[in-house]
Design an enzyme around this catalytic site. Structure first.
Site, PDB file in Angstrom:
ATOM      1  CB  SER A 159      -5.599   5.526   1.864  1.00 48.00           C
ATOM      2  OG  SER A 159      -4.594   5.353   2.817  1.00 48.00           O
ATOM      3  CG  ASP A 257      -1.854  -1.127   0.791  1.00 46.58           C
ATOM      4  OD1 ASP A 257      -1.167  -0.610   1.696  1.00 46.58           O
ATOM      5  OD2 ASP A 257      -2.951  -0.652   0.414  1.00 46.58           O
ATOM      6  CG  HIS A 287      -1.407   2.536   0.117  1.00 44.57           C
ATOM      7  ND1 HIS A 287      -2.515   2.058   0.778  1.00 44.57           N
ATOM      8  CD2 HIS A 287      -1.450   3.884   0.251  1.00 44.57           C
ATOM      9  CE1 HIS A 287      -3.191   3.062   1.300  1.00 44.57           C
ATOM     10  NE2 HIS A 287      -2.571   4.194   0.990  1.00 44.57           N
TER      11      HIS A 287
END
Length: 316
Positions: A159, A257, A287
Site C-alpha cells: 500500500s 481493492d 486491500h
C-alpha cells in the site's frame, strides 16, 4: 468475479462490529485501532532466527528499524529486502507488519530490514520517502556489518509502503545509488493526482475494508496541503516521465481493492518503458490481505509466492 468466502465472512463480521472512522477519532486512537486489528488478523508468533531493533541515521534524526534473520540464516551474507510498511503514511509501524516480515524472511531466505519511517501528519511529504531512501542507502553502505550481500538488495512494501518502494527505486536511479535489484510492490498506491480516473476506487470505495474516504484522509494528511506536489514522481510514481532503467518488479493487486487499477497501471507502465514487471491479481481478495494470514488461506499462499519471486530475483 466474486469475493473469496473467507473474505466475505470477514467483511460480514466487520460490518456487524464496525470500527470507528479513523478521521473521526484522535490520531493516537486511530493508530491503536490499526495496531489492534493487525494483531487479530495476522499470524501469531511466527518463528524467526533472530530479530534486532536498531536505529539508522536519517535526514531528520534516527530512524527506528528492525532486522529479521530467517530461521537457519546463520551469519552468512544473505540477500536483503528493505521493507516499508503500509498504513496510508499515517498509521502502522514495525509491530503491524512484524508477522509479514518474519514470513517473508523465512520463506525467501533473506534478511529483512523493516523501516519505521516518519509518519504524517506530524511529518508530511516528502519525509517518509526521504527516510526510506536514506535507510536503503545506509543498508547498502553497511552491508558487510549487517551480513547482507550488497549486490542483492530489494525494496518492497504494501500500500503506502509499495508507493515508497517504487519511489525509492526512482530516487536511487536518479541519484545513481544505492543499487537495487528488485521491487516487491504489494497493492501500491501510485497516483495522487486524479483518484476519480481509477474505476476501482469508485467501484470498491465502500464496503471492502479500505474505503475511498479513508484514502482521501490519508492522502491529505501525507501531502500536508502541498497539493502542487501530488504530481511529483516521489509522490505519484505512475506519473514519472521516465520509468526505464528501474529494477524488475513484482506487482500484486487484489480484485476488490480500490487501488487495484492504479497498481495494474503501474505494472503496465513499467513494462511499456522496458522495465520488467510481473503482475498478478488475486481476484477474490481485498486491500490489506497480505496482513490477514491468520484468517485467509489465500493470503498465506500469496505471501509464499511473493517470497519465492523475491528469492529467485535476488539469486540471479
Amino acid at each position: 468475479m466474486s469475493l473469496d468466502p473467507q473474505v466475505e465472512a470477514l467483511l460480514a463480521q466487520l460490518s456487524e462490529n464496525p470500527a470507528p472512522k479513523l478521521w473521526d477519532i484522535p490520531l493516537a486512537d486511530a493508530r491503536a485501532t490499526y495496531d489492534g486489528m493487525a494483531a487479530v488478523l495476522d499470524l501469531p508468533d511466527v518463528p524467526i532466527g533472530k530479530t534486532e531493533d536498531i536505529v539508522i541515521p536519517g535526514p531528520a534524526g534516527d530512524i527506528p528499524a528492525r532486522i529479521y534473520t530467517p530461521v537457519a540464516g546463520g551469519g552468512a551474507a544473505l540477500p536483503c529486502l528493505v521493507f516499508f510498511h503500509g498504513g496510508g503514511f499515517v498509521i502502522g509501524g514495525l509491530g503491524t507488519h512484524d508477522a509479514l516480515c518474519r514470513t517473508l524472511a523465512n520463506e525467501a531466505g533473506v534478511r529483512v530490514v523493516a523501516v519505521d519511517y516518519r509518519l504524517a501528519p506530524e511529518h508530511a511529504y516528502p519525509a517518509a520517502a526521504e527516510d526510506c531512501y536514506a535507510a536503503t542507502a545506509w543498508v547498502e553502505q553497511n552491508a558487510g556489518d549487517l551480513g547482507i550481500d550488497p549486490n542483492a538488495i530489494a525494496v518492497g512494501g504494501d500500500s503506502a509502503g509499495g508507493n515508497l518502494a517504487a519511489v525509492v527505486a526512482l530516487m536511487a536511479r536518479t541519484k545513481k545509488g544505492p543499487q537495487i535489484a528488485f521491487q516487491l510492490l504489494i497493492y501500491p498506491t501510485t497516483d495522487f493526482t486524479d483518484a476519480e480516473q481509477w474505476g476501482s476506487r469508485t467501484q470498491f470505495g465502500e464496503g471492502y475494508f479500505l474505503e475511498k474516504e479513508t484514502m482521501r484522509w490519508f492522502e491529505s494528511q501525507y501531502m500536508g496541503g502541498n497539493d502542487a506536489a501530488r504530481s511529483e514522481e516521489t509522490a505519484s510514481p505512475l506519473g514519472a516521465r521516465d520509468l526505464s532503467g528501474l529494477p524488475p518488479a513484482y506487482v500484486i493487486t487484489a480484485g476488490f481493492d480500490p487501488l487495484r487499477d492504479e497498481g495494474k497501471a503501474y505494472a503496465d507502465a513499467l513494462n511499456a518503458a522496458g522495465t520488467k514487471a510481473e503482475y498478478i491479481d488475486y481476484p477474490g481478495m481485498i486491500h490489506g490481505f497480505f496482513n490477514m494470514q491468520g484468517v485467509l488461506d489465500v493470503a498465506r499462499d500469496a505471501v509464499k509466492v511473493a517470497a519465492a519471486k523475491l528469492a529467485a530475483a535476488l539469486a540471479d
